[in-house]
Structure formats: C-alpha cells, structure tokens
Design a protein around this motif. Structure first.
Motif, PDB file in Angstrom:
ATOM      1  N   THR A 187       0.839  -1.210   0.000  1.00 10.97           N
ATOM      2  CA  THR A 187       0.000   0.000   0.000  1.00 10.97           C
ATOM      3  C   THR A 187       0.867   1.250   0.000  1.00 10.97           C
ATOM      4  O   THR A 187       0.580   2.237  -0.706  1.00 10.97           O
ATOM      5  CB  THR A 187      -0.915  -0.012   1.231  1.00 10.97           C
ATOM      6  OG1 THR A 187      -1.692  -1.220   1.227  1.00 10.97           O
ATOM      7  CG2 THR A 187      -1.853   1.166   1.224  1.00 10.97           C
ATOM      8  N   SER A 190       2.317   1.526  -3.349  1.00 14.03           N
ATOM      9  CA  SER A 190       1.300   1.999  -4.291  1.00 14.03           C
ATOM     10  C   SER A 190       1.059   3.484  -4.114  1.00 14.03           C
ATOM     11  O   SER A 190       0.882   4.230  -5.095  1.00 14.03           O
ATOM     12  CB  SER A 190      -0.002   1.228  -4.069  1.00 14.03           C
ATOM     13  OG  SER A 190       0.184  -0.146  -4.335  1.00 14.03           O
ATOM     14  N   ALA A 191       1.046   3.923  -2.828  1.00 10.70           N
ATOM     15  CA  ALA A 191       0.855   5.355  -2.581  1.00 10.70           C
ATOM     16  C   ALA A 191       2.015   6.159  -3.151  1.00 10.70           C
ATOM     17  O   ALA A 191       1.821   7.224  -3.762  1.00 10.70           O
ATOM     18  CB  ALA A 191       0.711   5.597  -1.075  1.00 10.70           C
ATOM     19  N   GLU A 192       3.222   5.615  -2.934  1.00 12.34           N
ATOM     20  CA  GLU A 192       4.382   6.319  -3.481  1.00 12.34           C
ATOM     21  C   GLU A 192       4.316   6.369  -5.002  1.00 12.34           C
ATOM     22  O   GLU A 192       4.574   7.414  -5.628  1.00 12.34           O
ATOM     23  CB  GLU A 192       5.661   5.625  -3.021  1.00 12.34           C
ATOM     24  CG  GLU A 192       5.925   5.781  -1.523  1.00 12.34           C
ATOM     25  CD  GLU A 192       7.155   5.000  -1.085  1.00 12.34           C
ATOM     26  OE1 GLU A 192       7.718   4.279  -1.944  1.00 12.34           O
ATOM     27  OE2 GLU A 192       7.532   5.098   0.111  1.00 12.34           O
ATOM     28  N   ARG A 194       1.610   6.121  -6.754  1.00 15.07           N
ATOM     29  CA  ARG A 194       0.517   7.001  -7.146  1.00 15.07           C
ATOM     30  C   ARG A 194       0.969   8.459  -7.075  1.00 15.07           C
ATOM     31  O   ARG A 194       0.661   9.268  -7.962  1.00 15.07           O
ATOM     32  CB  ARG A 194      -0.690   6.757  -6.225  1.00 15.07           C
ATOM     33  CG  ARG A 194      -1.964   7.463  -6.704  1.00 15.07           C
ATOM     34  CD  ARG A 194      -3.140   7.162  -5.789  1.00 15.07           C
ATOM     35  NE  ARG A 194      -3.493   5.751  -5.845  1.00 15.07           N
ATOM     36  CZ  ARG A 194      -3.296   4.895  -4.864  1.00 15.07           C
ATOM     37  NH1 ARG A 194      -2.737   5.301  -3.727  1.00 15.07           N
ATOM     38  NH2 ARG A 194      -3.647   3.631  -4.999  1.00 15.07           N
ATOM     39  N   LEU A 195       1.710   8.778  -5.984  1.00 11.45           N
ATOM     40  CA  LEU A 195       2.213  10.151  -5.875  1.00 11.45           C
ATOM     41  C   LEU A 195       3.189  10.474  -7.013  1.00 11.45           C
ATOM     42  O   LEU A 195       3.164  11.562  -7.602  1.00 11.45           O
ATOM     43  CB  LEU A 195       2.898  10.334  -4.513  1.00 11.45           C
ATOM     44  CG  LEU A 195       1.968  10.308  -3.286  1.00 11.45           C
ATOM     45  CD1 LEU A 195       2.795  10.361  -2.002  1.00 11.45           C
ATOM     46  CD2 LEU A 195       0.981  11.473  -3.324  1.00 11.45           C
ATOM     47  N   LEU A 197       3.232   8.999  -9.917  1.00  5.72           N
ATOM     48  CA  LEU A 197       2.459   9.090 -11.144  1.00  5.72           C
ATOM     49  C   LEU A 197       1.758  10.435 -11.234  1.00  5.72           C
ATOM     50  O   LEU A 197       1.702  11.056 -12.307  1.00  5.72           O
ATOM     51  CB  LEU A 197       1.459   7.941 -11.197  1.00  5.72           C
ATOM     52  CG  LEU A 197       0.578   7.861 -12.450  1.00  5.72           C
ATOM     53  CD1 LEU A 197       1.447   7.712 -13.710  1.00  5.72           C
ATOM     54  CD2 LEU A 197      -0.410   6.701 -12.349  1.00  5.72           C
ATOM     55  N   GLN A 198       1.204  10.876 -10.077  1.00  6.15           N
ATOM     56  CA  GLN A 198       0.546  12.181 -10.087  1.00  6.15           C
ATOM     57  C   GLN A 198       1.543  13.302 -10.410  1.00  6.15           C
ATOM     58  O   GLN A 198       1.231  14.230 -11.166  1.00  6.15           O
ATOM     59  CB  GLN A 198      -0.121  12.420  -8.717  1.00  6.15           C
ATOM     60  CG  GLN A 198      -1.353  11.566  -8.486  1.00  6.15           C
ATOM     61  CD  GLN A 198      -1.946  11.791  -7.105  1.00  6.15           C
ATOM     62  OE1 GLN A 198      -1.392  12.579  -6.314  1.00  6.15           O
ATOM     63  NE2 GLN A 198      -3.072  11.103  -6.835  1.00  6.15           N
ATOM     64  N   ASP A 201       2.276  13.069 -13.963  1.00  5.79           N
ATOM     65  CA  ASP A 201       1.134  13.566 -14.726  1.00  5.79           C
ATOM     66  C   ASP A 201       1.114  15.083 -14.710  1.00  5.79           C
ATOM     67  O   ASP A 201       0.849  15.739 -15.730  1.00  5.79           O
ATOM     68  CB  ASP A 201      -0.144  12.986 -14.131  1.00  5.79           C
ATOM     69  CG  ASP A 201      -1.345  13.246 -15.027  1.00  5.79           C
ATOM     70  OD1 ASP A 201      -1.159  13.681 -16.169  1.00  5.79           O
ATOM     71  OD2 ASP A 201      -2.497  12.981 -14.565  1.00  5.79           O
TER      72      ASP A 201
END
Length: 246
Positions: A187, A190-192, A194-195, A197-198, A201
């Motif tokens: 998790t 994944s958060a890292e 996601r961060l 990726l954000q 992005d």
C-alpha cells in the motif's frame, strides 16, 4: 277308642260318689280332733287364764320391743340405704360423667385416629410417589451421567480440536500479520507510485502546456515571418510532445 274313655269317665264318677259318701265321716272326725286340740290348748282355771294373759302381755311387750328395735334398725338401715343409695347415685353420676368424658375422649381419639389414618394413607401415597419419582430420578441421573460422559468425551475432543484450531489460527494470525505487513508495504509503495504518477502527470501536463505555449509562440513567429500557420506545425508539435513526455 270311645269305650276306654267311657270306662275312664265312669271310674271318675264312681270315685266321686264314694268320696261323697265317705266325706261326712271324715268331716266329723276332723271336727272332733280339732275340738279336742283346742280344748287341750285353752286354760280352764282363772289363774291359768291370768297367767296366760300375763304371758301374752309379756310376749307382746317383748315382741313390741323387738318390733321397735327392728323398726329402729330398719329405719337406720333405710337411712343407711338411702345414704348408700345417695352415695351410689353420686358415684353413679360421677361415673356417668366420667363415662361421658371417656366417651368424648374416645370419640376425639377416634377422630384423631381417623385423621392420622388419613394422613398415614396420604403419606404412604406420597411415599409411593416419592419412590417412583426417586426411581425415575435415578434413571434420569443414570441417563444424565451417560450424557455427561458422552458430553465430557465430546468436550475433550472439542477442546483438543479447539486447541489445534487455536494453534492453526495463531499460525494463520502470524501469516495474516505478515500479509498485513506486506500489504502495508504494498500500500505504501502503491501510494508512493501514485504520488510519483501524479507528479509525472502534473509534469506532463506542464510540459504539454509548455509545448502548447511554444507552439503558439512558433505559430506567432511564423505569422510574423509570413508563413502559413498550418505548415510544419504537426511535426513540431509532435516533437514537442515527445520532448515533454520524455
């Protein structure tokens, strides 16, 4: 049958006739003998008459005294008898009262005996019921003891099974803790990601905006140089997009 009866009646008549014939002679002899006895018993002289009178007076006095004594004795006996009768009546009345009390006591005892007999019958019936209940309870206790033994065996088996399951659950718990730790790591990763990726992005969007601004500036520059806005704009924009994504 009639002739003997006739002879018997005839004999009675003959005997009666003979008795009637001989009766005057017997009567005369009896009268003579009675007169002789009276003449011999009566005194013949005045002295004998006076002596006989005195003797009769003395005899009468003695008899009167004896009669008075007998009368007094009879009166005393009557009084004693009356007293004894009164005492007997009193004793009899007392005895009757005692008998009445005894009869009442006997009736009460009989009533108590009947009550006790009824209670004894009820107690015997209750004893029989209790014996039946005791036998039923013994049977029930035996069945319950058998069930208890069965349940105890099941309980021991369940305890053993629960112990095994507890150990298995502890092992599963350890595995679950490890999985939770791994899941937490995943998790976090994944958060890292996601961060990241954000952020990428955002950087991509910034690059796109920069590319658009550059394209706009290039288009303005071409316009200023007198070139058509549609020429060579696509390759340049694609190159800018590739550069921005890189």
């Amino acid at each position: 049958m009639i002739e003997p009866l006739l002879f018997f009646v005839l004999g009675l008549l003959v005997a009666a006739l003979l008795w009637l014939l001989l009766l005057p002679a017997f009567w005369r002899r009896a009268t003579r003998l009675t007169r002789q006895a009276l003449e011999q018993s009566l005194p013949l002289t005045p002295n004998e008459i006076a002596a006989e009178r005195d003797r009769l007076r003395a005899r009468f006095a003695v008899e009167a005294a004896l009669a008075a004594r007998r009368e007094e004795k009879a009166r005393a006996e009557v009084l004693a008898a009356r007293a004894e009768t009164g005492e007997c009546l009193r004793v009899e009345a007392e005895q009757r009262r005692e008998d009445a009390v005894r009869v009442q006591l006997l009736a009460e005892r009989e009533t108590e005996r009947e009550i006790l007999q009824a209670r004894l019958t009820a107690l015997e019936a209750e004893r029989d019921e209790l014996q039946q209940a005791y036998a039923l309870a013994q049977t029930t206790i035996a069945g319950l003891e058998l069930q208890r033994d069965t349940l105890a065996a099941r309980l021991h088996a369940a305890v053993d099974l629960s112990e095994e399951r507890r150990l298995h659950l502890e092992e599963r718990g350890c595995e679950a803790e490890n999985l939770r730790a791994a899941l937490a790591d995943e998790t976090r990763r994944s958060a890292e990601l996601r961060l990241e990726l954000q952020s990428k992005d955002i950087a991509l969007r910034a690059a796109e905006r920069a590319a658009e601004s550059l394209e706009n500036e290039a288009a303005l520059a071409r316009i200023k140089r007198g070139e058509m806005p549609g020429e060579d704009s696509t390759p340049a924009r694609d190159g800018n997009l590739r550069a921005g994504r890189a």
